[in-house]
Design an enzyme around this catalytic site. Sequence first.
Site, mmCIF file in Angstrom:
data_model
loop_
_atom_site.group_PDB
_atom_site.id
_atom_site.type_symbol
_atom_site.label_atom_id
_atom_site.label_comp_id
_atom_site.label_asym_id
_atom_site.label_seq_id
_atom_site.Cartn_x
_atom_site.Cartn_y
_atom_site.Cartn_z
ATOM 1 N N GLU A 61 24.991 43.578 39.414
ATOM 2 C CA GLU A 61 25.158 42.859 38.151
ATOM 3 C C GLU A 61 24.358 41.556 38.197
ATOM 4 O O GLU A 61 24.277 40.890 39.238
ATOM 5 C CB GLU A 61 26.642 42.553 37.927
ATOM 6 C CG GLU A 61 26.918 41.789 36.639
ATOM 7 C CD GLU A 61 28.363 41.361 36.488
ATOM 8 O OE1 GLU A 61 28.801 41.142 35.351
ATOM 9 O OE2 GLU A 61 29.069 41.244 37.518
ATOM 10 N N CYS B 36 31.130 45.599 36.713
ATOM 11 C CA CYS B 36 32.046 44.672 37.384
ATOM 12 C C CYS B 36 33.467 44.718 36.828
ATOM 13 O O CYS B 36 34.230 45.634 37.104
ATOM 14 C CB CYS B 36 31.455 43.265 37.332
ATOM 15 S SG CYS B 36 32.172 42.115 38.530
ATOM 16 N N LYS C 164 28.502 45.635 28.941
ATOM 17 C CA LYS C 164 29.761 45.280 29.575
ATOM 18 C C LYS C 164 30.793 45.112 28.470
ATOM 19 O O LYS C 164 30.590 44.336 27.526
ATOM 20 C CB LYS C 164 29.603 43.986 30.381
ATOM 21 C CG LYS C 164 30.807 43.646 31.256
ATOM 22 C CD LYS C 164 30.490 42.449 32.148
ATOM 23 C CE LYS C 164 31.612 42.165 33.148
ATOM 24 N NZ LYS C 164 31.271 41.055 34.051
#
Length: 537
Positions: free
Chosen positions: A268, A379, A345
Amino acid sequence: MTTTARKRLEVRVAVPTDVRAIQRLIARVYPGMPNYSLATIRGQINNFPQGCFVALYDNKVVGYCATMRVSKSMAFAVHDWDEITANGFGTRHSAAGEWLYGYEMAVDPKLRGLRIGQRLYDERKELAEELDLHGIVIAGRMPGFSRARRRVDGPKDYLDKVVSGRIRDQVVSFQLKNQFEPIGVLENYLPEDKASAGHAAHLVWRNPYVDPDEAPEMRVPRGVESVRIATCQLQARAVKDFAEFIGNIEYFVDVAADYRSDFIIFPELFTLPLLSFETKKLTPMEAIDRLTDYTPLVTKELARMALEYNINIIGGSHPTQTEDGDIHNIAYVALRDGSIHTQEKIHPTPNEAFWWNIKGGDSLDVIQTDCGPIGVLICYDSEFPELARRLVDQGARIIFVPFCTDSRLGYMRVRYCAQARAIENQCYVVLSGNVGNLPNVDNMDIQYAQSAILTPCDLPFARDGIAAESTENVETLTMADVNLADLSWARAEGTVRNLRDRRFDLYHIEWDSNPDHGHAPSGGPVPAGGHNAPGGG
Protein backbone atom coordinates in the site's frame (compact mmCIF):
# COMPACT_ATOMS: atom_id res chain seq x y z
CA MET A 1 -15.99 -23.94 -54.53
CA THR A 2 -16.89 -24.36 -50.84
CA THR A 3 -18.40 -21.78 -48.53
CA THR A 4 -18.47 -21.66 -44.74
CA ALA A 5 -21.79 -20.59 -43.26
CA ARG A 6 -21.77 -18.65 -40.01
CA LYS A 7 -23.70 -20.19 -37.15
CA ARG A 8 -26.79 -18.17 -36.36
CA LEU A 9 -27.61 -20.08 -33.17
CA GLU A 10 -25.12 -21.72 -30.83
CA VAL A 11 -24.96 -22.81 -27.21
CA ARG A 12 -21.68 -22.62 -25.32
CA VAL A 13 -20.27 -22.32 -21.81
CA ALA A 14 -20.79 -18.86 -20.34
CA VAL A 15 -17.71 -16.71 -19.68
CA PRO A 16 -17.26 -13.55 -17.56
CA THR A 17 -17.44 -11.29 -20.62
CA ASP A 18 -21.07 -12.42 -21.07
CA VAL A 19 -22.12 -10.97 -17.70
CA ARG A 20 -23.64 -7.68 -18.90
CA ALA A 21 -25.49 -9.37 -21.76
CA ILE A 22 -26.90 -11.95 -19.35
CA GLN A 23 -28.11 -9.19 -17.02
CA ARG A 24 -29.90 -7.49 -19.92
CA LEU A 25 -31.47 -10.82 -20.90
CA ILE A 26 -32.78 -11.42 -17.36
CA ALA A 27 -34.35 -7.94 -17.40
CA ARG A 28 -36.19 -8.81 -20.64
CA VAL A 29 -37.34 -12.21 -19.46
CA TYR A 30 -38.46 -11.27 -15.93
CA PRO A 31 -39.43 -7.58 -16.09
CA GLY A 32 -41.43 -7.64 -12.85
CA MET A 33 -38.78 -9.32 -10.71
CA PRO A 34 -35.52 -8.01 -9.19
CA ASN A 35 -32.57 -8.52 -11.51
CA TYR A 36 -29.19 -9.96 -10.61
CA SER A 37 -26.30 -7.63 -9.97
CA LEU A 38 -23.31 -8.03 -12.27
CA ALA A 39 -21.38 -9.38 -9.28
CA THR A 40 -23.94 -12.14 -8.73
CA ILE A 41 -23.84 -13.35 -12.33
CA ARG A 42 -20.05 -13.18 -12.22
CA GLY A 43 -20.12 -15.39 -9.13
CA GLN A 44 -22.43 -17.94 -10.79
CA ILE A 45 -20.01 -18.35 -13.68
CA ASN A 46 -16.80 -18.30 -11.63
CA ASN A 47 -18.05 -20.73 -8.99
CA PHE A 48 -18.89 -23.45 -11.53
CA PRO A 49 -17.71 -22.50 -15.04
CA GLN A 50 -18.72 -25.88 -16.49
CA GLY A 51 -22.30 -25.48 -15.34
CA CYS A 52 -23.33 -22.12 -16.83
CA PHE A 53 -24.41 -21.90 -20.47
CA VAL A 54 -25.50 -19.16 -22.86
CA ALA A 55 -27.40 -19.41 -26.12
CA LEU A 56 -26.41 -16.90 -28.80
CA TYR A 57 -28.52 -15.92 -31.80
CA ASP A 58 -26.66 -13.77 -34.32
CA ASN A 59 -24.02 -13.27 -31.60
CA LYS A 60 -26.58 -11.89 -29.14
CA VAL A 61 -27.20 -13.62 -25.80
CA VAL A 62 -30.78 -14.91 -25.93
CA GLY A 63 -30.64 -17.71 -23.36
CA TYR A 64 -28.88 -18.45 -20.09
CA CYS A 65 -28.90 -21.18 -17.50
CA ALA A 66 -26.92 -21.65 -14.28
CA THR A 67 -26.29 -24.85 -12.33
CA MET A 68 -24.14 -26.14 -9.50
CA ARG A 69 -23.27 -29.50 -7.98
CA VAL A 70 -24.82 -30.34 -4.62
CA SER A 71 -25.21 -33.35 -2.34
CA LYS A 72 -28.32 -35.52 -2.40
CA SER A 73 -29.30 -34.35 1.06
CA MET A 74 -29.18 -30.71 -0.01
CA ALA A 75 -30.94 -31.26 -3.34
CA PHE A 76 -33.87 -33.22 -1.91
CA ALA A 77 -34.36 -31.36 1.37
CA VAL A 78 -36.97 -28.65 1.79
CA HIS A 79 -35.25 -25.37 0.91
CA ASP A 80 -35.75 -21.96 -0.65
CA TRP A 81 -33.87 -20.23 -3.46
CA ASP A 82 -31.80 -17.87 -1.29
CA GLU A 83 -30.68 -20.70 0.96
CA ILE A 84 -29.55 -23.22 -1.65
CA THR A 85 -27.96 -20.73 -4.08
CA ALA A 86 -26.08 -18.66 -1.47
CA ASN A 87 -28.26 -15.67 -2.30
CA GLY A 88 -27.81 -16.27 -6.02
CA PHE A 89 -24.00 -16.49 -6.19
CA GLY A 90 -23.84 -20.30 -6.41
CA THR A 91 -21.16 -20.39 -3.72
CA ARG A 92 -22.56 -23.60 -2.23
CA HIS A 93 -21.42 -25.51 -5.29
CA SER A 94 -19.54 -28.63 -4.22
CA ALA A 95 -17.11 -30.42 -6.54
CA ALA A 96 -18.11 -33.62 -4.69
CA GLY A 97 -21.86 -33.16 -5.20
CA GLU A 98 -23.51 -36.11 -6.91
CA TRP A 99 -26.50 -34.10 -8.23
CA LEU A 100 -26.69 -31.15 -10.60
CA TYR A 101 -28.96 -28.38 -9.31
CA GLY A 102 -30.42 -25.93 -11.82
CA TYR A 103 -31.26 -22.56 -10.33
CA GLU A 104 -31.59 -20.20 -13.29
CA MET A 105 -33.13 -20.53 -16.75
CA ALA A 106 -33.94 -17.58 -18.97
CA VAL A 107 -34.92 -17.50 -22.65
CA ASP A 108 -35.65 -14.35 -24.66
CA PRO A 109 -39.47 -14.28 -25.02
CA LYS A 110 -39.19 -13.18 -28.65
CA LEU A 111 -37.27 -16.32 -29.63
CA ARG A 112 -39.04 -19.12 -27.77
CA GLY A 113 -39.98 -20.80 -31.04
CA LEU A 114 -36.34 -21.78 -31.57
CA ARG A 115 -36.40 -24.34 -28.73
CA ILE A 116 -33.62 -22.51 -26.92
CA GLY A 117 -34.82 -23.77 -23.55
CA GLN A 118 -34.68 -27.32 -24.87
CA ARG A 119 -31.13 -26.82 -26.08
CA LEU A 120 -30.03 -25.47 -22.69
CA TYR A 121 -31.61 -28.44 -20.90
CA ASP A 122 -29.83 -30.78 -23.29
CA GLU A 123 -26.53 -29.16 -22.27
CA ARG A 124 -27.38 -29.74 -18.62
CA LYS A 125 -28.17 -33.39 -19.25
CA GLU A 126 -24.97 -33.90 -21.25
CA LEU A 127 -22.99 -32.35 -18.40
CA ALA A 128 -24.64 -34.62 -15.84
CA GLU A 129 -23.85 -37.64 -18.00
CA GLU A 130 -20.28 -36.51 -18.64
CA LEU A 131 -19.63 -36.09 -14.89
CA ASP A 132 -21.45 -39.36 -13.99
CA LEU A 133 -23.87 -37.46 -11.77
CA HIS A 134 -27.07 -39.10 -10.55
CA GLY A 135 -29.23 -36.51 -12.27
CA ILE A 136 -30.61 -32.99 -12.17
CA VAL A 137 -32.85 -31.40 -9.54
CA ILE A 138 -34.67 -28.13 -10.16
CA ALA A 139 -37.34 -26.00 -8.54
CA GLY A 140 -39.54 -25.04 -11.47
CA ARG A 141 -41.74 -21.97 -11.53
CA MET A 142 -45.50 -22.50 -11.64
CA PRO A 143 -46.56 -19.24 -13.36
CA GLY A 144 -50.12 -20.43 -13.97
CA PHE A 145 -50.84 -21.00 -10.28
CA SER A 146 -51.99 -17.45 -9.43
CA ARG A 147 -54.58 -17.51 -12.22
CA ALA A 148 -55.82 -20.96 -11.29
CA ARG A 149 -55.67 -20.74 -7.49
CA ARG A 150 -59.48 -20.46 -7.13
CA ARG A 151 -59.90 -23.73 -9.03
CA VAL A 152 -57.37 -25.74 -7.02
CA ASP A 153 -56.77 -26.66 -3.42
CA GLY A 154 -53.30 -25.14 -2.98
CA PRO A 155 -50.01 -25.50 -4.87
CA LYS A 156 -49.78 -29.29 -4.39
CA ASP A 157 -53.21 -29.83 -5.94
CA TYR A 158 -52.27 -27.48 -8.78
CA LEU A 159 -49.13 -29.50 -9.52
CA ASP A 160 -51.12 -32.77 -9.44
CA LYS A 161 -53.60 -31.37 -11.97
CA VAL A 162 -50.77 -30.22 -14.25
CA VAL A 163 -49.20 -33.70 -14.07
CA SER A 164 -52.52 -35.36 -14.89
CA GLY A 165 -53.06 -33.02 -17.83
CA ARG A 166 -56.15 -31.28 -16.47
CA ILE A 167 -54.25 -27.96 -16.29
CA ARG A 168 -51.45 -26.77 -18.51
CA ASP A 169 -48.62 -24.71 -16.99
CA GLN A 170 -46.17 -23.09 -19.40
CA VAL A 171 -43.11 -24.00 -17.33
CA VAL A 172 -44.06 -27.19 -15.46
CA SER A 173 -45.55 -28.82 -18.57
CA PHE A 174 -42.28 -28.07 -20.39
CA GLN A 175 -40.33 -29.74 -17.57
CA LEU A 176 -42.53 -32.82 -17.68
CA LYS A 177 -41.98 -33.05 -21.43
CA ASN A 178 -38.24 -33.00 -20.67
CA GLN A 179 -38.61 -36.15 -18.53
CA PHE A 180 -38.53 -34.37 -15.16
CA GLU A 181 -40.62 -36.02 -12.45
CA PRO A 182 -42.31 -34.09 -9.63
CA ILE A 183 -41.27 -34.98 -6.09
CA GLY A 184 -43.25 -32.28 -4.29
CA VAL A 185 -43.81 -28.56 -3.91
CA LEU A 186 -41.38 -26.12 -2.33
CA GLU A 187 -43.61 -23.52 -0.69
CA ASN A 188 -42.30 -19.95 -0.42
CA TYR A 189 -39.32 -20.92 -2.57
CA LEU A 190 -39.01 -17.52 -4.26
CA PRO A 191 -41.40 -14.89 -2.78
CA GLU A 192 -40.58 -12.44 -5.61
CA ASP A 193 -42.22 -14.80 -8.13
CA LYS A 194 -45.76 -13.41 -7.85
CA ALA A 195 -47.15 -15.47 -10.74
CA SER A 196 -46.25 -18.64 -8.82
CA ALA A 197 -47.27 -17.09 -5.47
CA GLY A 198 -43.67 -17.78 -4.43
CA HIS A 199 -44.03 -21.58 -4.81
CA ALA A 200 -42.06 -23.97 -7.03
CA ALA A 201 -42.40 -27.53 -8.29
CA HIS A 202 -39.62 -29.73 -6.92
CA LEU A 203 -38.56 -31.82 -9.94
CA VAL A 204 -35.92 -34.43 -10.73
CA TRP A 205 -34.39 -35.94 -13.88
CA ARG A 206 -32.47 -39.14 -13.28
CA ASN A 207 -29.39 -39.99 -15.31
CA PRO A 208 -30.18 -43.29 -17.08
CA TYR A 209 -26.47 -44.17 -17.23
CA VAL A 210 -25.96 -44.20 -13.45
CA ASP A 211 -27.22 -46.99 -11.22
CA PRO A 212 -29.27 -45.27 -8.46
CA ASP A 213 -28.43 -48.08 -6.03
CA GLU A 214 -24.70 -47.81 -6.57
CA ALA A 215 -22.78 -45.90 -3.92
CA PRO A 216 -21.50 -42.64 -5.42
CA GLU A 217 -17.80 -42.19 -6.01
CA MET A 218 -17.65 -38.42 -5.97
CA ARG A 219 -14.27 -37.91 -4.36
CA VAL A 220 -12.65 -34.72 -5.56
CA PRO A 221 -9.24 -35.51 -7.06
CA ARG A 222 -6.29 -33.69 -5.55
CA GLY A 223 -5.39 -32.19 -8.89
CA VAL A 224 -2.80 -29.53 -9.62
CA GLU A 225 -3.69 -25.99 -10.64
CA SER A 226 -0.47 -24.29 -9.66
CA VAL A 227 -0.01 -20.52 -9.39
CA ARG A 228 3.29 -18.89 -8.39
CA ILE A 229 2.96 -15.77 -6.26
CA ALA A 230 5.66 -13.24 -5.30
CA THR A 231 5.15 -10.66 -2.58
CA CYS A 232 7.54 -7.72 -2.41
CA GLN A 233 8.42 -6.33 1.01
CA LEU A 234 9.61 -2.94 -0.21
CA GLN A 235 12.21 -0.69 1.42
CA ALA A 236 11.11 2.94 1.56
CA ARG A 237 14.07 4.92 0.24
CA ALA A 238 14.70 8.41 -1.09
CA VAL A 239 14.96 8.71 -4.88
CA LYS A 240 16.24 11.56 -7.03
CA ASP A 241 13.43 11.39 -9.63
CA PHE A 242 10.57 9.31 -11.04
CA ALA A 243 12.87 7.23 -13.23
CA GLU A 244 14.87 6.04 -10.22
CA PHE A 245 11.68 5.09 -8.39
CA ILE A 246 10.42 3.03 -11.35
CA GLY A 247 13.86 1.43 -11.64
CA ASN A 248 13.55 0.18 -8.05
CA ILE A 249 10.11 -1.29 -8.78
CA GLU A 250 11.18 -2.80 -12.09
CA TYR A 251 14.06 -4.59 -10.39
CA PHE A 252 11.64 -6.71 -8.33
CA VAL A 253 9.29 -7.22 -11.28
CA ASP A 254 12.26 -8.52 -13.28
CA VAL A 255 13.34 -10.91 -10.52
CA ALA A 256 9.81 -12.25 -9.99
CA ALA A 257 9.42 -12.74 -13.74
CA ASP A 258 12.75 -14.60 -13.92
CA TYR A 259 11.29 -17.04 -11.40
CA ARG A 260 8.24 -17.42 -13.67
CA SER A 261 5.86 -15.90 -11.12
CA ASP A 262 2.26 -15.38 -12.18
CA PHE A 263 1.71 -12.48 -9.76
CA ILE A 264 3.77 -9.91 -7.90
CA ILE A 265 2.22 -7.63 -5.28
CA PHE A 266 3.64 -4.35 -3.94
CA PRO A 267 2.64 -2.60 -0.68
CA GLU A 268 0.00 0.00 0.00
CA LEU A 269 1.16 3.56 -0.78
CA PHE A 270 4.28 2.17 -2.45
CA THR A 271 4.59 5.43 -4.41
CA LEU A 272 5.22 7.63 -1.34
CA PRO A 273 9.00 7.73 -2.11
CA LEU A 274 8.07 10.05 -4.99
CA LEU A 275 7.70 12.78 -2.36
CA SER A 276 11.32 12.40 -1.22
CA PHE A 277 12.75 14.65 -3.95
CA GLU A 278 10.34 17.55 -3.39
CA THR A 279 12.33 20.76 -2.89
CA LYS A 280 10.06 22.27 -0.24
CA LYS A 281 8.31 20.97 2.84
CA LEU A 282 4.73 20.02 1.98
CA THR A 283 1.74 19.86 4.29
CA PRO A 284 -0.03 16.47 4.38
CA MET A 285 -2.73 17.76 1.98
CA GLU A 286 -0.18 19.32 -0.38
CA ALA A 287 1.82 16.10 -0.36
CA ILE A 288 -1.11 13.90 -1.26
CA ASP A 289 -2.19 16.32 -4.01
CA ARG A 290 1.33 16.20 -5.43
CA LEU A 291 1.28 12.40 -5.46
CA THR A 292 -1.90 12.31 -7.51
CA ASP A 293 -0.04 14.11 -10.33
CA TYR A 294 1.97 10.92 -10.91
CA THR A 295 -1.07 8.70 -11.54
CA PRO A 296 -0.82 8.64 -15.38
CA LEU A 297 2.91 7.89 -15.24
CA VAL A 298 2.51 5.16 -12.60
CA THR A 299 -0.27 3.35 -14.46
CA LYS A 300 1.58 3.61 -17.78
CA GLU A 301 4.71 2.05 -16.29
CA LEU A 302 2.80 -0.72 -14.51
CA ALA A 303 1.06 -1.67 -17.76
CA ARG A 304 4.38 -1.62 -19.64
CA MET A 305 6.12 -3.87 -17.11
CA ALA A 306 3.23 -6.35 -16.91
CA LEU A 307 3.28 -6.72 -20.69
CA GLU A 308 7.05 -6.83 -21.14
CA TYR A 309 7.76 -9.18 -18.23
CA ASN A 310 4.67 -11.37 -18.75
CA ILE A 311 3.51 -11.06 -15.14
CA ASN A 312 0.40 -9.78 -13.37
CA ILE A 313 1.25 -6.83 -11.11
CA ILE A 314 -0.82 -5.77 -8.10
CA GLY A 315 0.45 -2.21 -7.83
CA GLY A 316 0.00 -1.76 -4.10
CA SER A 317 -2.00 1.44 -3.90
CA HIS A 318 -1.61 5.01 -5.06
CA PRO A 319 -3.61 8.13 -4.09
CA THR A 320 -5.66 9.28 -7.05
CA GLN A 321 -7.94 12.24 -7.66
CA THR A 322 -11.25 11.09 -9.10
CA GLU A 323 -13.53 12.96 -11.50
CA ASP A 324 -15.50 14.55 -8.67
CA GLY A 325 -12.29 15.99 -7.15
CA ASP A 326 -12.10 13.57 -4.22
CA ILE A 327 -8.91 11.65 -3.50
CA HIS A 328 -9.19 7.87 -3.25
CA ASN A 329 -6.59 5.26 -2.32
CA ILE A 330 -6.57 2.97 -5.36
CA ALA A 331 -4.85 -0.29 -6.20
CA TYR A 332 -3.89 -0.49 -9.88
CA VAL A 333 -3.74 -4.06 -11.15
CA ALA A 334 -1.81 -4.44 -14.39
CA LEU A 335 -2.38 -7.75 -16.15
CA ARG A 336 0.07 -9.35 -18.53
CA ASP A 337 -2.29 -8.76 -21.44
CA GLY A 338 -1.57 -5.04 -21.00
CA SER A 339 -4.90 -4.11 -19.37
CA ILE A 340 -5.22 -2.02 -16.19
CA HIS A 341 -7.87 -2.61 -13.52
CA THR A 342 -8.60 -0.68 -10.34
CA GLN A 343 -9.82 -1.38 -6.84
CA GLU A 344 -10.51 1.47 -4.43
CA LYS A 345 -9.93 1.23 -0.71
CA ILE A 346 -13.41 1.06 0.76
CA HIS A 347 -12.53 2.10 4.32
CA PRO A 348 -9.95 4.87 4.80
CA THR A 349 -8.42 4.78 8.26
CA PRO A 350 -9.18 7.70 10.59
CA ASN A 351 -5.74 9.18 9.86
CA GLU A 352 -6.14 8.90 6.10
CA ALA A 353 -9.52 10.60 6.30
CA PHE A 354 -8.35 13.39 8.64
CA TRP A 355 -4.89 14.31 7.38
CA TRP A 356 -5.21 13.47 3.70
CA ASN A 357 -9.00 13.82 3.28
CA ILE A 358 -9.07 10.46 1.49
CA LYS A 359 -12.57 9.21 0.72
CA GLY A 360 -13.71 5.62 0.68
CA GLY A 361 -14.66 3.86 -2.53
CA ASP A 362 -18.08 2.30 -3.09
CA SER A 363 -17.51 -0.71 -5.34
CA LEU A 364 -15.81 -4.04 -4.78
CA ASP A 365 -15.57 -6.70 -7.46
CA VAL A 366 -13.26 -9.47 -8.59
CA ILE A 367 -10.74 -8.91 -11.36
CA GLN A 368 -10.61 -11.62 -14.02
CA THR A 369 -7.06 -12.79 -14.72
CA ASP A 370 -5.51 -15.60 -16.71
CA CYS A 371 -5.20 -17.47 -13.38
CA GLY A 372 -8.85 -17.00 -12.51
CA PRO A 373 -10.68 -14.27 -10.60
CA ILE A 374 -8.80 -12.44 -7.84
CA GLY A 375 -9.69 -9.79 -5.29
CA VAL A 376 -7.84 -6.86 -3.68
CA LEU A 377 -8.47 -5.56 -0.15
CA ILE A 378 -6.26 -2.61 0.74
CA CYS A 379 -4.96 -2.83 4.33
CA TYR A 380 -7.83 -1.76 6.62
CA ASP A 381 -10.38 -3.36 4.27
CA SER A 382 -9.05 -6.80 5.25
CA GLU A 383 -10.46 -6.17 8.72
CA PHE A 384 -14.04 -6.16 7.45
CA PRO A 385 -15.14 -9.81 6.89
CA GLU A 386 -18.06 -8.99 4.62
CA LEU A 387 -15.73 -7.55 1.96
CA ALA A 388 -13.70 -10.73 1.55
CA ARG A 389 -16.90 -12.77 1.54
CA ARG A 390 -18.26 -10.67 -1.32
CA LEU A 391 -15.11 -11.30 -3.37
CA VAL A 392 -15.17 -15.04 -2.70
CA ASP A 393 -18.88 -15.23 -3.53
CA GLN A 394 -17.89 -13.83 -6.93
CA GLY A 395 -15.33 -16.61 -7.33
CA ALA A 396 -12.08 -15.13 -6.01
CA ARG A 397 -9.62 -17.77 -4.85
CA ILE A 398 -6.73 -15.38 -4.14
CA ILE A 399 -7.13 -12.12 -2.24
CA PHE A 400 -4.23 -9.66 -2.31
CA VAL A 401 -3.77 -7.32 0.67
CA PRO A 402 -1.27 -4.49 0.19
CA PHE A 403 -0.74 -2.78 3.56
CA CYS A 404 1.19 0.01 5.25
CA THR A 405 1.61 -0.14 9.05
CA ASP A 406 3.94 1.71 11.38
CA SER A 407 3.92 -0.55 14.45
CA ARG A 408 3.77 -4.24 15.19
CA LEU A 409 0.33 -3.70 16.71
CA GLY A 410 -0.98 -2.25 13.48
CA TYR A 411 0.65 -5.02 11.49
CA MET A 412 -0.82 -7.77 13.67
CA ARG A 413 -4.31 -6.39 13.17
CA VAL A 414 -3.89 -6.85 9.43
CA ARG A 415 -2.10 -10.20 9.77
CA TYR A 416 -4.63 -11.83 12.10
CA CYS A 417 -7.57 -10.58 10.06
CA ALA A 418 -5.97 -11.77 6.81
CA GLN A 419 -5.46 -15.23 8.29
CA ALA A 420 -9.09 -15.26 9.41
CA ARG A 421 -10.23 -14.31 5.90
CA ALA A 422 -8.21 -17.24 4.47
CA ILE A 423 -9.83 -19.69 6.89
CA GLU A 424 -13.42 -18.53 6.75
CA ASN A 425 -13.42 -18.18 2.95
CA GLN A 426 -11.16 -21.15 2.16
CA CYS A 427 -8.95 -19.02 -0.08
CA TYR A 428 -5.38 -17.73 -0.26
CA VAL A 429 -4.54 -14.29 1.12
CA VAL A 430 -1.31 -12.51 0.14
CA LEU A 431 0.18 -9.67 2.21
CA SER A 432 2.72 -7.07 1.08
CA GLY A 433 4.02 -4.24 3.29
CA ASN A 434 6.55 -1.42 3.43
CA VAL A 435 9.67 -1.36 5.61
CA GLY A 436 12.22 1.35 6.40
CA ASN A 437 11.54 5.07 6.60
CA LEU A 438 11.45 8.35 4.70
CA PRO A 439 12.36 11.04 7.26
CA ASN A 440 11.14 13.96 5.16
CA VAL A 441 7.83 12.38 4.19
CA ASP A 442 4.91 12.51 6.62
CA ASN A 443 3.43 9.10 7.43
CA MET A 444 6.64 7.25 6.53
CA ASP A 445 8.68 7.88 9.71
CA ILE A 446 8.73 4.20 10.66
CA GLN A 447 7.31 1.03 9.11
CA TYR A 448 6.73 -2.52 10.30
CA ALA A 449 5.96 -5.45 8.03
CA GLN A 450 6.25 -9.19 7.64
CA SER A 451 4.77 -10.00 4.26
CA ALA A 452 3.25 -13.45 3.84
CA ILE A 453 1.27 -15.85 1.66
CA LEU A 454 -1.46 -17.34 3.86
CA THR A 455 -3.57 -20.46 3.34
CA PRO A 456 -6.63 -22.09 4.90
CA CYS A 457 -5.88 -24.39 7.83
CA ASP A 458 -6.64 -27.91 6.62
CA LEU A 459 -4.83 -31.05 5.51
CA PRO A 460 -3.63 -30.04 2.01
CA PHE A 461 -2.03 -26.81 3.20
CA ALA A 462 1.02 -25.71 5.14
CA ARG A 463 1.11 -26.76 8.81
CA ASP A 464 0.58 -23.26 10.21
CA GLY A 465 -1.53 -21.87 7.37
CA ILE A 466 1.53 -20.04 6.01
CA ALA A 467 2.78 -20.96 2.54
CA ALA A 468 5.64 -18.46 2.86
CA GLU A 469 6.59 -15.38 4.88
CA SER A 470 9.41 -12.87 4.85
CA THR A 471 11.72 -11.86 7.65
CA GLU A 472 10.39 -8.84 9.54
CA ASN A 473 11.48 -5.40 8.37
CA VAL A 474 13.89 -6.55 5.66
CA GLU A 475 13.50 -5.70 1.98
CA THR A 476 12.97 -8.94 0.16
CA LEU A 477 10.94 -10.87 -2.38
CA THR A 478 9.06 -13.88 -1.00
CA MET A 479 7.59 -16.52 -3.33
CA ALA A 480 5.46 -19.64 -3.09
CA ASP A 481 3.54 -21.99 -5.36
CA VAL A 482 -0.09 -22.40 -4.33
CA ASN A 483 -2.44 -25.04 -5.70
CA LEU A 484 -5.89 -23.66 -6.51
CA ALA A 485 -7.18 -27.22 -6.86
CA ASP A 486 -6.55 -27.71 -3.13
CA LEU A 487 -9.16 -25.04 -2.47
CA SER A 488 -11.73 -26.96 -4.53
CA TRP A 489 -10.93 -30.08 -2.53
CA ALA A 490 -11.15 -28.28 0.81
CA ARG A 491 -14.45 -26.64 -0.03
CA ALA A 492 -15.96 -29.98 -1.03
CA GLU A 493 -14.30 -32.48 1.32
CA GLY A 494 -12.32 -30.53 3.89
CA THR A 495 -12.44 -31.01 7.64
CA VAL A 496 -14.64 -27.89 7.72
CA ARG A 497 -16.54 -26.38 4.78
CA ASN A 498 -17.14 -22.80 5.78
CA LEU A 499 -18.54 -21.57 2.47
CA ARG A 500 -21.05 -24.37 2.03
CA ASP A 501 -22.11 -24.57 5.68
CA ARG A 502 -23.28 -20.98 6.01
CA ARG A 503 -26.84 -20.70 7.36
CA PHE A 504 -28.56 -18.91 4.51
CA ASP A 505 -31.87 -19.70 6.18
CA LEU A 506 -30.78 -17.36 9.00
CA TYR A 507 -28.64 -14.63 7.46
CA HIS A 508 -27.03 -13.21 4.36
CA ILE A 509 -25.28 -10.00 3.33
CA GLU A 510 -26.85 -7.63 0.84
CA TRP A 511 -24.60 -5.14 -0.96
CA ASP A 512 -26.30 -1.77 -1.33
CA SER A 513 -26.45 -1.01 -5.05
CA ASN A 514 -27.11 2.69 -4.33
CA PRO A 515 -24.79 3.66 -1.48
CA ASP A 516 -25.04 7.08 0.10
CA HIS A 517 -22.10 9.11 -1.16
CA GLY A 518 -22.30 11.74 1.57
CA HIS A 519 -19.08 12.97 3.13
CA ALA A 520 -18.03 12.75 6.74
CA PRO A 521 -18.71 15.95 8.69
CA SER A 522 -15.84 18.37 9.13
CA GLY A 523 -14.33 19.08 12.51
CA GLY A 524 -14.28 16.50 15.26
CA PRO A 525 -11.33 15.09 17.17
CA VAL A 526 -7.94 14.56 15.60
CA PRO A 527 -7.23 10.80 15.22
CA ALA A 528 -4.78 9.44 17.75
CA GLY A 529 -1.19 9.49 16.55
CA GLY A 530 -1.22 12.78 14.67
CA HIS A 531 -0.06 13.27 11.09
CA ASN A 532 2.97 11.04 11.51
CA ALA A 533 0.85 7.91 12.05
CA PRO A 534 0.24 5.98 8.81
CA GLY A 535 -2.96 4.27 7.81
CA GLY A 536 -2.08 1.45 10.14
CA GLY A 537 -4.71 -0.99 8.93
